[in-house]
Scaffold this motif. Structure first.
Motif, PDB file in Angstrom:
ATOM      1  N   ILE A   1       0.831  -1.205   0.000  1.00  8.90           N
ATOM      2  CA  ILE A   1       0.000   0.000   0.000  1.00  8.90           C
ATOM      3  C   ILE A   1       0.864   1.253   0.000  1.00  8.90           C
ATOM      4  CG2 ILE A   1      -1.940  -1.135   1.115  1.00  8.90           C
ATOM      5  CD1 ILE A   1      -1.027   0.073   3.759  1.00  8.90           C
ATOM      6  N   PHE A   2       2.062   1.197   0.555  1.00  8.01           N
ATOM      7  CA  PHE A   2       2.941   2.359   0.545  1.00  8.01           C
ATOM      8  C   PHE A   2       3.468   2.637  -0.857  1.00  8.01           C
ATOM      9  CE2 PHE A   2       3.013   1.606   5.079  1.00  8.01           C
ATOM     10  CZ  PHE A   2       3.119   2.884   5.601  1.00  8.01           C
ATOM     11  N   HIS A   3       3.705   1.595  -1.637  1.00  9.48           N
ATOM     12  CA  HIS A   3       4.162   1.801  -3.010  1.00  9.48           C
ATOM     13  C   HIS A   3       3.047   2.387  -3.884  1.00  9.48           C
ATOM     14  CE1 HIS A   3       7.260  -1.035  -1.590  1.00  9.48           C
ATOM     15  NE2 HIS A   3       8.009  -0.565  -2.549  1.00  9.48           N
ATOM     16  N   ARG A   4       1.809   2.000  -3.599  1.00  9.68           N
ATOM     17  CA  ARG A   4       0.685   2.489  -4.418  1.00  9.68           C
ATOM     18  C   ARG A   4       0.150   3.826  -3.939  1.00  9.68           C
ATOM     19  NH1 ARG A   4      -0.716  -3.093  -3.793  1.00  9.68           N
ATOM     20  NH2 ARG A   4      -2.131  -2.510  -2.103  1.00  9.68           N
ATOM     21  N   TRP A   5       0.554   4.264  -2.764  1.00  4.55           N
ATOM     22  CA  TRP A   5       0.044   5.501  -2.185  1.00  4.55           C
ATOM     23  C   TRP A   5       0.547   6.691  -2.989  1.00  4.55           C
ATOM     24  CZ3 TRP A   5       0.782   6.770   3.742  1.00  4.55           C
ATOM     25  CH2 TRP A   5      -0.189   7.691   4.126  1.00  4.55           C
ATOM     26  N   ASP A   6      -0.347   7.621  -3.291  1.00  7.18           N
ATOM     27  CA  ASP A   6       0.040   8.825  -4.017  1.00  7.18           C
ATOM     28  C   ASP A   6       1.138   9.554  -3.250  1.00  7.18           C
ATOM     29  OD1 ASP A   6      -0.806  10.935  -6.215  1.00  7.18           O
ATOM     30  OD2 ASP A   6      -0.611  12.033  -4.322  1.00  7.18           O
TER      31      ASP A   6
ATOM     32  N   ARG B   1      -6.390   8.989  -5.789  1.00  3.82           N
ATOM     33  CA  ARG B   1      -7.540   8.104  -5.743  1.00  3.82           C
ATOM     34  C   ARG B   1      -8.219   8.203  -4.390  1.00  3.82           C
ATOM     35  NH1 ARG B   1      -4.738   2.626  -6.271  1.00  3.82           N
ATOM     36  NH2 ARG B   1      -3.543   3.699  -4.649  1.00  3.82           N
ATOM     37  N   PRO B   2      -9.471   7.741  -4.280  1.00  4.82           N
ATOM     38  CA  PRO B   2     -10.132   7.750  -2.959  1.00  4.82           C
ATOM     39  C   PRO B   2      -9.383   6.929  -1.915  1.00  4.82           C
ATOM     40  CG  PRO B   2     -11.736   7.454  -4.712  1.00  4.82           C
ATOM     41  CD  PRO B   2     -10.397   7.367  -5.355  1.00  4.82           C
TER      42      PRO B   2
ATOM     43  N   VAL C   1      -4.712   8.598   4.231  1.00  7.03           N
ATOM     44  CA  VAL C   1      -4.410   9.856   4.911  1.00  7.03           C
ATOM     45  C   VAL C   1      -5.203   9.952   6.208  1.00  7.03           C
ATOM     46  CG1 VAL C   1      -4.633  12.357   4.772  1.00  7.03           C
ATOM     47  CG2 VAL C   1      -3.771  11.081   2.810  1.00  7.03           C
ATOM     48  N   ALA C   2      -6.507   9.688   6.125  1.00  7.55           N
ATOM     49  CA  ALA C   2      -7.354   9.766   7.312  1.00  7.55           C
ATOM     50  C   ALA C   2      -6.924   8.750   8.373  1.00  7.55           C
ATOM     51  CB  ALA C   2      -8.815   9.543   6.921  1.00  7.55           C
TER      52      ALA C   2
END
Length: 306
Positions: free
Chosen positions: A61-66, A281-282, A288-289
């Protein structure tokens, strides 16, 4: 001060309490350095390429995170961690950082090396703060038998442990921040967040050519050793080292001019092309939240502990 609790210890117990953690820390640092050196020797020939910051695996998820969301969120989260004042919430922040390392599949060895870089600075806190913290009502102070003027304040130790844990949590968090995206992408995200574009270019070029200049210095030093140079405390050694530094500066300056001419020949006009097209992306906002909620929870827990 009647409310201060004094515990008198023999000199050897006081010395063991003060020096044993530092000895363990020094032994762990030396063992880690030896392990890294042994691995580099097993690789055979030196790798003269620039070591990449980003890991090859990109399925987390860290690699895909904007990158913009990741940078802004983890920086704000780091400030929230830095505002913690108690030991238990700081240790919880370390646990969150370790969880981030696991989720990002970051290299444990590189994370330990990042901690090793701040070990000496943090060890200073663990020694100085307990010995220098003034005694307040309710404090517990360890003193040497017959040396009442020198005390080891446990409140100062807890404060030092909190600072150490916070520093470790933030340092560990930099590993998934920097290794889950290529450096040009990370700097491009900083530019999109408002950082000067020229500053990003300087960081990128510095990361590339600091390794090049280090390799150049190693080759020059090897050539000096082959020719019989040995370091001594005499004027000839100082003259040889001065010539070495001067030649390294001249070669670095000449290489810089050649690199800049090559960049201009390839169309450089003060700006690098964008390495990627950033799309939010959403799911990025959900992360972030989640991270900011974790940081707010740690701060709230810290306030409850107070």
């Amino acid at each position: 001060m009647a409310d201060v609790i004094h515990i008198v210890l023999p000199a050897w117990q006081f010395a063991a309490l003060l020096l044993a953690p530092l000895a363990v820390l020094a032994a762990a640092a030396a063992g880690l350095r030896r392990l890294v050196r042994r691995r580099s020797m097993q690789n055979g020939d030196k790798d003269w390429s620039v070591p990449p910051l980003a890991d090859a695996a990109g399925a987390t998820i860290f690699h895909r995170w904007d990158i913009r969301c990741k940078l802004a969120t983890l920086i704000v989260y780091s400030f929230l961690v830095a505002s913690i004042g108690h030991v238990i919430p700081a240790i919880a922040a370390v646990a969150v950082s370790v969880l981030a390392l696991v989720l990002a599949r970051s290299s444990p060895a590189r994370a330990l090396m990042r901690l090793l870089a701040i070990t000496g600075f943090l060890a200073m806190f663990l020694v100085v703060m307990p010995l220098s913290a003034p005694a307040h009502p309710g404090d517990t102070v360890l003193v040497i038998d017959g040396v009442d003027w020198m005390g080891f304040n446990l409140r100062g130790l807890y404060k030092a442990l909190a600072i150490t844990a916070k520093a470790a949590a933030i340092a560990l968090l930099m590993e998934p921040l920097l290794t889950t995206a290529p450096l040009p992408v990370t700097l491009h995200g900083l530019t999109k967040l408002g950082a000067p574009d020229m500053a990003g270019q300087m960081v990128l070029l510095s990361h590339r050519y600091l390794h090049v200049f280090r390799h150049e210095a190693e080759r020059m030093a090897s050539g000096m050793r082959v020719r019989g140079f040995r370091k001594r405390t005499d004027i000839e050694t100082l003259r040889a080292v001065a010539n070495f530094l001067g030649m390294l500066f001249v070669r670095s300056f000449e290489r810089t001019e050649r690199v800049f001419d090559a960049m201009r020949a390839r169309g450089y006009r003060g700006r690098f092309p964008a390495p990627v097209d950033l799309k939010m992306r959403p799911a990025d906002l959900v992360l972030v939240a989640a991270w900011l909620a974790a940081g707010a929870a740690l701060v709230g827990y810290d306030r409850i502990c107070g």
